[in-house]
Design an enzyme around this catalytic site. Sequence first.
Site, short mmCIF file in Angstrom:
data_model
loop_
_atom_site.label_atom_id
_atom_site.label_comp_id
_atom_site.label_asym_id
_atom_site.label_seq_id
_atom_site.Cartn_x
_atom_site.Cartn_y
_atom_site.Cartn_z
N HIS A 157 0.84 -1.20 0.00
CA HIS A 157 0.00 0.00 0.00
C HIS A 157 0.88 1.26 0.00
CE1 HIS A 157 -3.55 2.43 1.55
NE2 HIS A 157 -2.53 3.20 1.89
N GLU A 158 1.88 1.28 0.87
CA GLU A 158 2.76 2.45 0.96
C GLU A 158 3.65 2.58 -0.27
OE1 GLU A 158 2.32 4.71 3.11
OE2 GLU A 158 0.82 3.53 4.21
N HIS A 161 1.99 4.60 -2.90
CA HIS A 161 2.17 6.04 -2.70
C HIS A 161 3.57 6.48 -3.16
CE1 HIS A 161 -1.60 6.56 -0.68
NE2 HIS A 161 -1.28 5.78 0.33
#
Length: 474
Positions: A157-158, A161
């Site tokens: 998920h990170e 980003h």
Amino acid sequence: MVESGGSGRPRPDSEQSAEHPATPASPATDLAQTPDEPKPEDDSGTGDPDTGADTGAETGNDKTETETAAEPTAPPTPTLPKGPPPPRPPEQPRGGLLMGRPFGVPVYVAPSWFLVAALITWVFGGQLDRVLPELGAARYLVSLFFAVAFYASVLIHELAHTIAALRFKLPVRRIQLQFFGGVSEIEKEAETPGREFWLAFVGPLLSLVLSGLFYLALQPVEPGTVPGVLLAGLMISNLIVAIFNLLPGLPLDGGRMLRAVVWKITGKPMSGTIAAAWVGRALAVSVLVGLPLLTQSGALGSSAEDSVGMDTVTDALLAAILAAIIWTGAGNSLRMARLREHLPDLRARTLTRRAVPVETDTPLSEALRRANDAGARALVVVDAHGEPLSLVREAAIVGVPEHRRPWVAVSGLAQDLTDGMRISAELAGEDLLDVLRATPATEYLVVEETGEIFGVLSAADVERAFVKAMARPS
């Protein structure tokens, strides 16, 4: 970043005086006193009146006390009042255990992660005992695997980003896996609300994709088995991560998406930050009050009879921790937005002290006299061709007693210039701070685009200007 490629050649004094008036001086940081207020010379030879004692060993053209007594007495020279020590550059936090550098970005696991991993292992192990009692003590090994796999999903998920930030040319300092999730520390803001929206949305989007992949992988697996339970747990946990992060309040991804929308409508990024931060604070209060009520009502899948005793305390504690994290994150987002709003006020051109070029063998007393006459507050040591070699350190001048200054050459008090200590007079805001962070020093040579000396920038002046700017209301 903009770096000066010029040689740093000094301009004529008349031209420099017309374009660059002296910066107003504070009593603690003036390089020279005004001519009508000379400081009496200490004839006793026991030390500097400001410091009360001789500093001992000096560099440059120092002489012994006997030799000094034999020399003709020099006229009184301007002195530098002893000011506060220059600020030390802040140390960058490591962030925990370094796990790797995907895409060149360090990934750290914070100590709090191990606490959460142990909690997940214990809670999920209790669930496994009801579903697969035949596992016995091995259920905790399966639970530990689930905790690691869940945080691997958080890392993905990170990374979403991070990849988006790098795609938009935004530097990422690090990724940190910590209590209740992860954080991608992006050093700069997106330039447009559209980029801000997509930068925030890719994280929850990838969590939804992972949830769907785990759902597809679960279809051929027999229910009630270890793989089935693990895949179901990862599917549900990634779905929860996606939904939670889509809530429209800072510091969550949904809050950044809301900020981008308000920014697009109003044209003001600060308006978007204020709106998303206050929604985040309202969300924190809702979590604090609503999560225990939902658990008690059985809306989350457990009966009201089961949600008593220790479970009630655990739910309340979990709600309080989540609410505190959201509330604190919203406040930090407001502070960071205010910081970025005032960063343009930090300009190298307006903060620079006017400087006087002096040769390497110039006595300190003579250099201070020239600075006093020119209304300058800094000294730059140059060679015979006018090329800058070093900067005379303000702290070093303070340490030289007044009666020794005629016999100390400025070259003995100077710090050699490095490439990072030459900065452009056009730098401002985050670009200026990035350059100063890259090469920590107490003074920097500021040059024009043509390479001419503009002056000297003190790190202490930047810090004072930053504190003053932050004190002003938004």
